[in-house]
Scaffold this motif. Structure first.
Motif, PDB file in Angstrom:
ATOM      1  N   UNK A  10       0.812  -1.208   0.000  1.00  0.00           N
ATOM      2  CA  UNK A  10       0.000   0.000   0.000  1.00  0.00           C
ATOM      3  C   UNK A  10       0.849   1.264   0.000  1.00  0.00           C
ATOM      4  N   UNK A  11       1.899   1.270   0.824  1.00  0.00           N
ATOM      5  CA  UNK A  11       2.720   2.475   0.929  1.00  0.00           C
ATOM      6  C   UNK A  11       3.418   2.789  -0.389  1.00  0.00           C
ATOM      7  N   UNK A  12       3.969   1.779  -1.044  1.00  0.00           N
ATOM      8  CA  UNK A  12       4.630   2.008  -2.332  1.00  0.00           C
ATOM      9  C   UNK A  12       3.645   2.536  -3.364  1.00  0.00           C
ATOM     10  N   UNK A  13       2.461   1.961  -3.420  1.00  0.00           N
ATOM     11  CA  UNK A  13       1.450   2.404  -4.383  1.00  0.00           C
ATOM     12  C   UNK A  13       0.970   3.810  -4.051  1.00  0.00           C
ATOM     13  N   UNK A  14       0.771   4.107  -2.776  1.00  0.00           N
ATOM     14  CA  UNK A  14       0.330   5.443  -2.366  1.00  0.00           C
ATOM     15  C   UNK A  14       1.373   6.494  -2.749  1.00  0.00           C
ATOM     16  N   UNK A  15       2.627   6.215  -2.518  1.00  0.00           N
ATOM     17  CA  UNK A  15       3.687   7.158  -2.907  1.00  0.00           C
ATOM     18  C   UNK A  15       3.733   7.347  -4.421  1.00  0.00           C
ATOM     19  N   UNK A  16       3.605   6.247  -5.143  1.00  0.00           N
ATOM     20  CA  UNK A  16       3.639   6.288  -6.607  1.00  0.00           C
ATOM     21  C   UNK A  16       2.501   7.152  -7.150  1.00  0.00           C
ATOM     22  N   UNK A  17       1.286   6.927  -6.668  1.00  0.00           N
ATOM     23  CA  UNK A  17       0.130   7.701  -7.123  1.00  0.00           C
ATOM     24  C   UNK A  17       0.278   9.166  -6.721  1.00  0.00           C
ATOM     25  N   UNK A  18       0.752   9.402  -5.510  1.00  0.00           N
ATOM     26  CA  UNK A  18       0.973  10.771  -5.063  1.00  0.00           C
ATOM     27  C   UNK A  18       1.964  11.490  -5.973  1.00  0.00           C
ATOM     28  N   UNK A  19       3.042  10.824  -6.339  1.00  0.00           N
ATOM     29  CA  UNK A  19       4.041  11.419  -7.231  1.00  0.00           C
ATOM     30  C   UNK A  19       3.455  11.709  -8.609  1.00  0.00           C
ATOM     31  N   UNK A  20       2.669  10.783  -9.137  1.00  0.00           N
ATOM     32  CA  UNK A  20       2.037  11.001 -10.443  1.00  0.00           C
ATOM     33  C   UNK A  20       1.122  12.220 -10.390  1.00  0.00           C
ATOM     34  N   UNK A  21       0.313  12.314  -9.347  1.00  0.00           N
ATOM     35  CA  UNK A  21      -0.605  13.448  -9.228  1.00  0.00           C
ATOM     36  C   UNK A  21       0.156  14.760  -9.076  1.00  0.00           C
ATOM     37  N   UNK A  22       1.220  14.754  -8.301  1.00  0.00           N
ATOM     38  CA  UNK A  22       2.019  15.976  -8.138  1.00  0.00           C
ATOM     39  C   UNK A  22       2.674  16.389  -9.450  1.00  0.00           C
ATOM     40  N   UNK A  23       3.138  15.414 -10.222  1.00  0.00           N
ATOM     41  CA  UNK A  23       3.759  15.719 -11.508  1.00  0.00           C
ATOM     42  C   UNK A  23       2.746  16.257 -12.512  1.00  0.00           C
ATOM     43  N   UNK A  24       1.482  15.862 -12.373  1.00  0.00           N
ATOM     44  CA  UNK A  24       0.446  16.284 -13.313  1.00  0.00           C
ATOM     45  C   UNK A  24      -0.283  17.546 -12.884  1.00  0.00           C
ATOM     46  N   UNK A  25       0.194  18.218 -11.867  1.00  0.00           N
ATOM     47  CA  UNK A  25      -0.452  19.449 -11.443  1.00  0.00           C
ATOM     48  C   UNK A  25      -0.350  20.535 -12.510  1.00  0.00           C
ATOM     49  N   UNK A  26       0.584  20.393 -13.430  1.00  0.00           N
ATOM     50  CA  UNK A  26       0.760  21.378 -14.498  1.00  0.00           C
ATOM     51  C   UNK A  26      -0.043  21.036 -15.752  1.00  0.00           C
ATOM     52  N   UNK A  27      -0.738  19.910 -15.769  1.00  0.00           N
ATOM     53  CA  UNK A  27      -1.544  19.483 -16.916  1.00  0.00           C
ATOM     54  C   UNK A  27      -2.700  20.457 -17.109  1.00  0.00           C
TER      55      UNK A  27
END
Length: 79
Positions: free
Chosen positions: A11-28
């Motif tokens: 869960x922790x690895x997936x949560x971090x991964x999704x969080x990173x994807x969302x943070x990277x897409x804040x400029x979309x």
């Protein structure tokens, strides 16, 4: 509320991964993602706002989804 399934103890690895994807897409420009937060508690949660809609993503937790299905079924039975 969303619930993301994952392998046990991942869960922790997936949560971090999704969080990173969302943070990277804040400029979309198509989808406005804001205020991304990863909450590292017993139940891992990623919180954000997508196009002014608050979104909570939990991991391997189906109780909230079951409750939502139950409430939705009761709502339609009333109508």
């Amino acid at each position: 509320m969303l619930s993301a399934p994952s392998h046990q103890n991942m869960e922790e690895n997936l949560a971090r991964y999704i969080s990173n994807i969302l943070q990277d897409n804040q400029q979309n420009s198509e989808v406005l993602v804001q205020d991304v937060q990863y909450i590292r508690a017993q139940v891992k949660i990623v919180k954000c706002t997508v196009n002014d809609i608050p979104v909570d993503i939990s991991f391997n937790r189906t109780a909230g989804l079951s409750a939502l299905c139950f409430l939705e079924k009761d709502f339609y039975n009333i109508l």
